[in-house]
Design a protein around this motif. Structure first.
Motif, PDB file in Angstrom:
ATOM      1  N   ILE A  61      45.150  54.827 -21.522  1.00  0.00           N
ATOM      2  CA  ILE A  61      46.810  54.603 -21.304  1.00  0.00           C
ATOM      3  C   ILE A  61      47.038  55.335 -20.673  1.00  0.00           C
ATOM      4  CG2 ILE A  61      48.641  56.235 -21.923  1.00  0.00           C
ATOM      5  CD1 ILE A  61      46.846  55.464 -25.042  1.00  0.00           C
ATOM      6  N   LYS A  62      46.344  56.007 -19.430  1.00  0.00           N
ATOM      7  CA  LYS A  62      47.100  56.722 -18.475  1.00  0.00           C
ATOM      8  C   LYS A  62      46.312  55.609 -17.093  1.00  0.00           C
ATOM      9  CE  LYS A  62      45.831  60.196 -14.925  1.00  0.00           C
ATOM     10  NZ  LYS A  62      44.776  60.319 -14.053  1.00  0.00           N
ATOM     11  N   ALA A  63      45.569  54.474 -17.113  1.00  0.00           N
ATOM     12  CA  ALA A  63      45.262  53.517 -16.406  1.00  0.00           C
ATOM     13  C   ALA A  63      46.644  52.172 -16.452  1.00  0.00           C
ATOM     14  CB  ALA A  63      44.123  53.322 -16.213  1.00  0.00           C
ATOM     15  N   LEU A  64      46.625  52.182 -17.329  1.00  0.00           N
ATOM     16  CA  LEU A  64      47.597  51.025 -17.742  1.00  0.00           C
ATOM     17  C   LEU A  64      49.077  51.369 -17.967  1.00  0.00           C
ATOM     18  CD1 LEU A  64      45.538  49.830 -20.812  1.00  0.00           C
ATOM     19  CD2 LEU A  64      45.684  48.696 -17.980  1.00  0.00           C
ATOM     20  N   SER A  65      49.017  52.825 -17.578  1.00  0.00           N
ATOM     21  CA  SER A  65      50.845  53.655 -17.532  1.00  0.00           C
ATOM     22  C   SER A  65      50.806  52.100 -15.644  1.00  0.00           C
ATOM     23  CB  SER A  65      50.722  54.880 -17.649  1.00  0.00           C
ATOM     24  OG  SER A  65      50.190  55.393 -16.415  1.00  0.00           O
ATOM     25  N   SER A  66      50.039  53.202 -15.076  1.00  0.00           N
ATOM     26  CA  SER A  66      50.987  52.630 -13.498  1.00  0.00           C
ATOM     27  C   SER A  66      50.877  50.795 -13.568  1.00  0.00           C
ATOM     28  CB  SER A  66      49.404  53.144 -12.515  1.00  0.00           C
ATOM     29  OG  SER A  66      48.586  52.758 -12.516  1.00  0.00           O
ATOM     30  N   CYS A  67      50.706  50.177 -14.781  1.00  0.00           N
ATOM     31  CA  CYS A  67      50.734  48.980 -13.922  1.00  0.00           C
ATOM     32  C   CYS A  67      51.955  47.925 -15.353  1.00  0.00           C
ATOM     33  CB  CYS A  67      49.447  47.856 -14.590  1.00  0.00           C
ATOM     34  SG  CYS A  67      48.150  48.534 -14.013  1.00  0.00           S
ATOM     35  N   GLU A  68      52.106  48.858 -15.880  1.00  0.00           N
ATOM     36  CA  GLU A  68      53.890  49.178 -16.883  1.00  0.00           C
ATOM     37  C   GLU A  68      55.084  48.411 -15.906  1.00  0.00           C
ATOM     38  OE1 GLU A  68      55.086  50.399 -21.389  1.00  0.00           O
ATOM     39  OE2 GLU A  68      54.779  52.244 -19.369  1.00  0.00           O
ATOM     40  N   CYS A  69      55.724  47.673 -16.228  1.00  0.00           N
ATOM     41  CA  CYS A  69      56.331  47.116 -15.904  1.00  0.00           C
ATOM     42  C   CYS A  69      57.900  48.147 -15.536  1.00  0.00           C
ATOM     43  CB  CYS A  69      56.842  46.034 -16.012  1.00  0.00           C
ATOM     44  SG  CYS A  69      56.453  44.539 -15.492  1.00  0.00           S
ATOM     45  N   ALA A  70      58.284  48.503 -17.250  1.00  0.00           N
ATOM     46  CA  ALA A  70      59.591  49.645 -17.067  1.00  0.00           C
ATOM     47  C   ALA A  70      59.286  49.990 -18.513  1.00  0.00           C
ATOM     48  CB  ALA A  70      60.582  48.734 -17.269  1.00  0.00           C
ATOM     49  N   SER A  71      59.446  51.003 -19.231  1.00  0.00           N
ATOM     50  CA  SER A  71      59.761  51.421 -20.483  1.00  0.00           C
ATOM     51  C   SER A  71      60.974  51.349 -21.006  1.00  0.00           C
ATOM     52  CB  SER A  71      59.749  53.291 -20.790  1.00  0.00           C
ATOM     53  OG  SER A  71      61.062  53.839 -19.891  1.00  0.00           O
ATOM     54  N   SER A  72      60.882  51.566 -22.849  1.00  0.00           N
ATOM     55  CA  SER A  72      61.844  50.744 -23.213  1.00  0.00           C
ATOM     56  C   SER A  72      63.565  51.320 -22.794  1.00  0.00           C
ATOM     57  CB  SER A  72      61.801  50.908 -24.741  1.00  0.00           C
ATOM     58  OG  SER A  72      62.032  52.400 -25.010  1.00  0.00           O
ATOM     59  N   LYS A  73      63.148  52.203 -22.735  1.00  0.00           N
ATOM     60  CA  LYS A  73      64.857  53.402 -21.945  1.00  0.00           C
ATOM     61  C   LYS A  73      64.830  53.033 -20.785  1.00  0.00           C
ATOM     62  CE  LYS A  73      66.427  57.983 -20.848  1.00  0.00           C
ATOM     63  NZ  LYS A  73      65.723  58.638 -19.766  1.00  0.00           N
ATOM     64  N   GLU A  74      64.060  52.206 -20.061  1.00  0.00           N
ATOM     65  CA  GLU A  74      64.556  51.921 -18.923  1.00  0.00           C
ATOM     66  C   GLU A  74      65.167  50.874 -18.996  1.00  0.00           C
ATOM     67  OE1 GLU A  74      60.638  54.668 -15.315  1.00  0.00           O
ATOM     68  OE2 GLU A  74      60.698  52.395 -17.152  1.00  0.00           O
ATOM     69  N   GLN A  75      64.607  49.853 -19.745  1.00  0.00           N
ATOM     70  CA  GLN A  75      65.258  48.704 -19.992  1.00  0.00           C
ATOM     71  C   GLN A  75      66.223  48.754 -20.405  1.00  0.00           C
ATOM     72  OE1 GLN A  75      62.011  46.898 -21.933  1.00  0.00           O
ATOM     73  NE2 GLN A  75      60.771  46.191 -20.389  1.00  0.00           N
ATOM     74  N   ALA A  76      66.648  49.541 -20.818  1.00  0.00           N
ATOM     75  CA  ALA A  76      67.545  49.842 -21.983  1.00  0.00           C
ATOM     76  C   ALA A  76      68.894  49.927 -20.728  1.00  0.00           C
ATOM     77  CB  ALA A  76      67.888  50.888 -23.250  1.00  0.00           C
ATOM     78  N   GLU A  77      68.730  50.753 -19.363  1.00  0.00           N
ATOM     79  CA  GLU A  77      69.155  51.560 -18.914  1.00  0.00           C
ATOM     80  C   GLU A  77      69.448  50.606 -17.566  1.00  0.00           C
ATOM     81  OE1 GLU A  77      66.902  54.639 -17.307  1.00  0.00           O
ATOM     82  OE2 GLU A  77      68.024  56.429 -18.700  1.00  0.00           O
ATOM     83  N   GLU A  78      68.922  49.866 -17.026  1.00  0.00           N
ATOM     84  CA  GLU A  78      69.087  48.716 -16.672  1.00  0.00           C
ATOM     85  C   GLU A  78      70.138  47.572 -17.689  1.00  0.00           C
ATOM     86  OE1 GLU A  78      68.713  46.440 -12.970  1.00  0.00           O
ATOM     87  OE2 GLU A  78      67.706  48.515 -13.531  1.00  0.00           O
ATOM     88  N   GLY A  79      70.156  47.304 -18.392  1.00  0.00           N
ATOM     89  CA  GLY A  79      71.288  46.437 -19.289  1.00  0.00           C
ATOM     90  C   GLY A  79      71.729  47.084 -19.128  1.00  0.00           C
ATOM     91  N   LEU A  80      71.945  48.124 -19.460  1.00  0.00           N
ATOM     92  CA  LEU A  80      73.475  49.186 -19.834  1.00  0.00           C
ATOM     93  C   LEU A  80      74.960  48.640 -18.060  1.00  0.00           C
ATOM     94  CD1 LEU A  80      72.782  52.454 -21.440  1.00  0.00           C
ATOM     95  CD2 LEU A  80      74.385  50.187 -21.809  1.00  0.00           C
TER      96      LEU A  80
END
Length: 149
Positions: A61-80
């Protein structure tokens, strides 16, 4: 990596095979309290710790977290934010679109060379030189003068 930097003094110079079977106390920064807690869970050696699924899951999880695009919260904020911009400057409103455009200019690095009078002569001279060179290089092929044709 110098393994001696992550193990205690007593384990410096040991092979990896020896270290994998060493107690957790061999690792630098592992306290007696932590060693006792791991022992209660059945983890006594470095190999036991490395084989724990929870540890492997946590590392993945730690290793893959740096590859993740955006969290669902960040995606929601971007949409708003996108919605707010659209409400302020609606792209579908032709009046606001037309009134905001005053003129369209071509960037300096995209100038059409055929209409660029400052460098037109240099470009034309270079083109003619390239054509002349191409004619010389291909002429002997067409006349059967040592060429392949």
């Amino acid at each position: 990596m110098n393994i001696d930097t992550i193990v205690n003094q007593d384990y410096h110079g040991k092979s990896l095979t020896e270290l994998v079977n060493a107690p957790l106390s061999a690792l630098r920064d592992v306290t007696d309290t932590q060693t006792s807690a791991f022992a209660a869970a059945g983890v006594h050696t470095i190999a036991d710790l490395a084989n724990m699924r929870a540890v492997n899951y946590a590392m993945a999880i730690k290793a893959l977290s740096s590859c993740e695009c955006a969290s669902s919260k960040e995606q929601a904020e971007e949409g708003l934010l996108d919605d707010a911009v659209e409400m302020t400057f609606p792209a579908s409103d032709p009046v606001s679109v037309q009134s905001s455009i005053t003129r369209i200019e071509v960037a300096p690095d995209r100038v059409d060379a055929s209409r660029d009078h400052q460098h037109a002569q240099a470009i034309e001279a270079h083109s003619e030189e390239m054509l002349r060179t191409a004619e010389i290089d291909t002429r002997y092929l067409q006349k059967q003068e040592g060429g392949n044709r």
